[in-house]
Design an enzyme around this catalytic site. Structure first.
Site, PDB file in Angstrom:
ATOM      1  N   ARG A  47       0.796  -1.383   0.237  1.00  0.00           N
ATOM      2  CA  ARG A  47      -0.005   0.011  -0.136  1.00  0.00           C
ATOM      3  C   ARG A  47       0.947   1.230  -0.010  1.00  0.00           C
ATOM      4  O   ARG A  47       0.682   2.035  -0.560  1.00  0.00           O
ATOM      5  CB  ARG A  47      -0.786   0.065   1.432  1.00  0.00           C
ATOM      6  CG  ARG A  47      -2.106  -1.045   1.015  1.00  0.00           C
ATOM      7  CD  ARG A  47      -3.004  -0.705   2.108  1.00  0.00           C
ATOM      8  NE  ARG A  47      -2.790  -1.545   3.468  1.00  0.00           N
ATOM      9  CZ  ARG A  47      -3.191  -2.685   3.982  1.00  0.00           C
ATOM     10  NH1 ARG A  47      -3.866  -3.673   3.199  1.00  0.00           N
ATOM     11  NH2 ARG A  47      -2.578  -3.193   4.973  1.00  0.00           N
ATOM     12  N   PHE A  95     -11.479  -5.201  -6.057  1.00  0.00           N
ATOM     13  CA  PHE A  95     -11.517  -5.985  -4.702  1.00  0.00           C
ATOM     14  C   PHE A  95     -10.792  -5.015  -3.576  1.00  0.00           C
ATOM     15  O   PHE A  95      -9.860  -5.501  -2.943  1.00  0.00           O
ATOM     16  CB  PHE A  95     -10.269  -7.051  -4.999  1.00  0.00           C
ATOM     17  CG  PHE A  95     -10.819  -7.764  -6.384  1.00  0.00           C
ATOM     18  CD1 PHE A  95     -11.738  -8.726  -6.456  1.00  0.00           C
ATOM     19  CD2 PHE A  95     -10.072  -7.509  -7.538  1.00  0.00           C
ATOM     20  CE1 PHE A  95     -11.896  -9.731  -7.565  1.00  0.00           C
ATOM     21  CE2 PHE A  95     -10.230  -8.179  -8.726  1.00  0.00           C
ATOM     22  CZ  PHE A  95     -11.123  -9.327  -8.901  1.00  0.00           C
ATOM     23  N   ASP A 149     -16.070  -3.912  -5.046  1.00  0.00           N
ATOM     24  CA  ASP A 149     -15.976  -5.169  -4.216  1.00  0.00           C
ATOM     25  C   ASP A 149     -17.229  -5.619  -4.044  1.00  0.00           C
ATOM     26  O   ASP A 149     -18.328  -5.098  -4.525  1.00  0.00           O
ATOM     27  CB  ASP A 149     -15.415  -4.683  -2.739  1.00  0.00           C
ATOM     28  CG  ASP A 149     -14.988  -6.076  -2.224  1.00  0.00           C
ATOM     29  OD1 ASP A 149     -13.642  -6.019  -1.821  1.00  0.00           O
ATOM     30  OD2 ASP A 149     -15.716  -6.808  -1.517  1.00  0.00           O
ATOM     31  N   SER A 150     -17.263  -6.972  -4.109  1.00  0.00           N
ATOM     32  CA  SER A 150     -18.627  -7.930  -3.870  1.00  0.00           C
ATOM     33  C   SER A 150     -19.384  -7.707  -2.736  1.00  0.00           C
ATOM     34  O   SER A 150     -20.422  -8.246  -2.589  1.00  0.00           O
ATOM     35  CB  SER A 150     -18.283  -9.117  -4.361  1.00  0.00           C
ATOM     36  OG  SER A 150     -17.292  -9.905  -3.602  1.00  0.00           O
ATOM     37  N   ALA A 190     -16.342  -8.387  -9.857  1.00  0.00           N
ATOM     38  CA  ALA A 190     -15.327  -7.333 -10.567  1.00  0.00           C
ATOM     39  C   ALA A 190     -15.210  -7.640 -12.136  1.00  0.00           C
ATOM     40  O   ALA A 190     -15.036  -7.052 -12.901  1.00  0.00           O
ATOM     41  CB  ALA A 190     -13.915  -7.437  -9.973  1.00  0.00           C
ATOM     42  N   ASP A 236      -6.572  -6.412  -6.638  1.00  0.00           N
ATOM     43  CA  ASP A 236      -6.202  -7.346  -5.440  1.00  0.00           C
ATOM     44  C   ASP A 236      -7.176  -8.347  -5.085  1.00  0.00           C
ATOM     45  O   ASP A 236      -7.709  -8.506  -4.326  1.00  0.00           O
ATOM     46  CB  ASP A 236      -5.631  -6.425  -4.294  1.00  0.00           C
ATOM     47  CG  ASP A 236      -5.075  -7.300  -3.239  1.00  0.00           C
ATOM     48  OD1 ASP A 236      -4.765  -8.280  -3.203  1.00  0.00           O
ATOM     49  OD2 ASP A 236      -5.507  -6.874  -1.898  1.00  0.00           O
ATOM     50  N   CYS A 264      -2.335 -13.692  -4.597  1.00  0.00           N
ATOM     51  CA  CYS A 264      -2.075 -14.203  -3.337  1.00  0.00           C
ATOM     52  C   CYS A 264      -2.253 -15.778  -3.403  1.00  0.00           C
ATOM     53  O   CYS A 264      -2.450 -16.447  -2.220  1.00  0.00           O
ATOM     54  CB  CYS A 264      -3.085 -13.732  -2.229  1.00  0.00           C
ATOM     55  SG  CYS A 264      -4.756 -13.869  -2.432  1.00  0.00           S
TER      56      CYS A 264
END
Ligand code: SAH
Length: 400
Positions: A215, A231, A253-254, A283, A303, A343
């Site tokens: 960040r 995200f 975002d969801s 997204a 992300d 990730c």
């Protein structure tokens, strides 16, 4: 060696990874089981010839039958042992703690800190403990006691509700372990910015601590740019972007709850603006809609959550990464910046770079890597356990 301890003997020829200090023994490598080891208890691991190799905890229900704690036959796994391992983990973060830059970071990163199955995160005056394996379960009260004694937090809360526990035959477990109940609206400071963290219900232990340094590295690129934070979770990247004077910020975002907290986090830092946008949705669909509408951005952060949980999912995962990155490349104005992450531990940095290459070719864009990113120093990668490297990212410049 204690006489009463059960023994697990490896099949002949399976000791190499153990000698190389890899902490996992797969069930397929187990030859004989001597004694009747209770699931979750400490066992000694022997080589094919019957000589001591290492000591660890046993779970016959897991594909990882033994997780190794020590390679020293003289080392008993007792309270003093856990204290010494916790102290070593804290010592590894001493500089981070002393810098005072952030009051939220990981104190124990499981296998990488010689403590398989155990995560401990610090959020200001509170600690969050996550037990991922059966072998950690009986030690939770000991661990909570030691952490109270060593760090004196106001409380320790358990967030052992990760899906991987099912592979160990464990149900989720959450609740107070020691001290006082943490508040629902806990505010932590990270690199001079403030964030509300919900350690009772948030993702993981409440916050994506592994992205802290990223960040900070992405922030300067946001100056004067129109940013899409895809995200977004609770808007951590957005707060950094706004603090650098991003021109406009769209959080996508969801999760409606994550977006609500993103707005709150911008407000908490006095950085909210009328132009801020919050989009609840998938997204993949929203980026397609932007493409169809001709909506463009100067900087896009991607992300996404983990796409690959097993080798069988690897191909689908790489398709997902390619799809989302290709879409993002096309939404960027000339000279735009793409900050993209994966990730998924099974997707190596090399593979991720190849996926981006494929996306750039199909998008018809020339893409340059400006910076390579990884997980923060409080999430170290142990060389004998390469599986501990999971987060990778690139800051790229995208040109027509
Ligand atoms: N960048 C964030 C962490 C992102 S975690 C930070 O620094 O804090 C991944 C986020 O993706 C989660 O908030 C999750 O709700 C969201 N998510 C998962 N699948 C999604 C999808 N298909 N579309 C949009 N958001 C999604």
């Amino acid at each position: 060696m204690s006489e009463s301890r059960s023994l697990i003997q490896l099949k002949p020829g399976r000791e190499k990874s153990v000698r190389n200090r890899h902490p996992w023994v797969f069930s397929g490598a187990v030859g004989r089981v001597r004694g009747a080891p209770q699931p979750g208890t400490i066992v000694d691991l022997l080589d094919g010839a019957g000589d001591f190799l290492a000591r660890g905890y046993y779970n016959p229900r897991s594909q990882i039958a033994v997780r190794l704690l020590s390679w020293d036959a003289a080392e008993e796994i007792n309270t003093a042992w856990w204290r010494q391992r916790l102290q070593a983990a804290l010592a590894r973060r001493a500089a981070l703690a002393a810098s005072g830059a952030s009051e939220a970071y990981r104190l124990v990163h499981a296998e990488s800190d010689g403590l398989p199955g155990l995560i401990v995160d610090r959020y200001g005056d509170w600690l969050v403990l996550q037990s991922l394996t059966l072998g950690i379960e009986p030690w939770k009260p000991t661990l909570a006691g030691l952490l109270m004694e060593m760090l004196g937090p106001r409380g320790i809360y358990e967030r052992s509700d990760a899906d991987v526990r099912a592979q160990e035959g464990l149900p989720p477990a959450t609740g107070l372990l020691a001290g006082a109940e943490p508040p629902q609206e806990l505010v932590i400071r990270e690199n001079g910015l403030r964030f509300q963290v919900d350690i009772l219900h948030g993702h993981k232990t409440g916050f994506y601590l592994d992205q802290r340094e990223n960040r900070r590295k992405v922030a300067p690129y946001c100056v004067g740019r129109e940013v899409l934070n895809a995200f977004s979770y609770t808007g951590a990247f957005a707060v950094y972007a706004a603090s650098q004077g991003a021109k406009g910020i769209t959080n996508l975002d969801s999760s409606a709850e994550a977006l609500r907290m993103a707005a709150q986090n911008l407000r908490l830092n006095g950085l909210e603006r009328d132009s801020d946008q919050y989009i609840e949705g998938d997204a993949f669909q929203v980026l397609r809609r932007f493409r169809d509408q001709g909506t463009q951005f100067d900087l896009i952060i991607l992300d996404p959550p983990k796409f690959a949980f097993s080798r069988a999912q690897l191909l689908a995962a790489t398709r997902g990464y390619k799809d989302i990155n290709l879409l993002a490349m096309r939404l960027l104005r000339p000279g735009g910046i793409l900050c993209t992450f994966s990730c998924s531990g099974l997707v190596s940095e090399d593979l991720f770079q190849k996926v981006l290459f494929g996306a750039s070719v199909d998008a018809g864009r020339e893409v340059r890597i400006l910076e390579r990113l990884g997980q923060g120093s409080d999430h170290p990668v142990l060389l004998t356990f390469p599986e501990s490297a999971y987060l990778k990212g690139f800051i790229c410049r995208v040109e027509p």
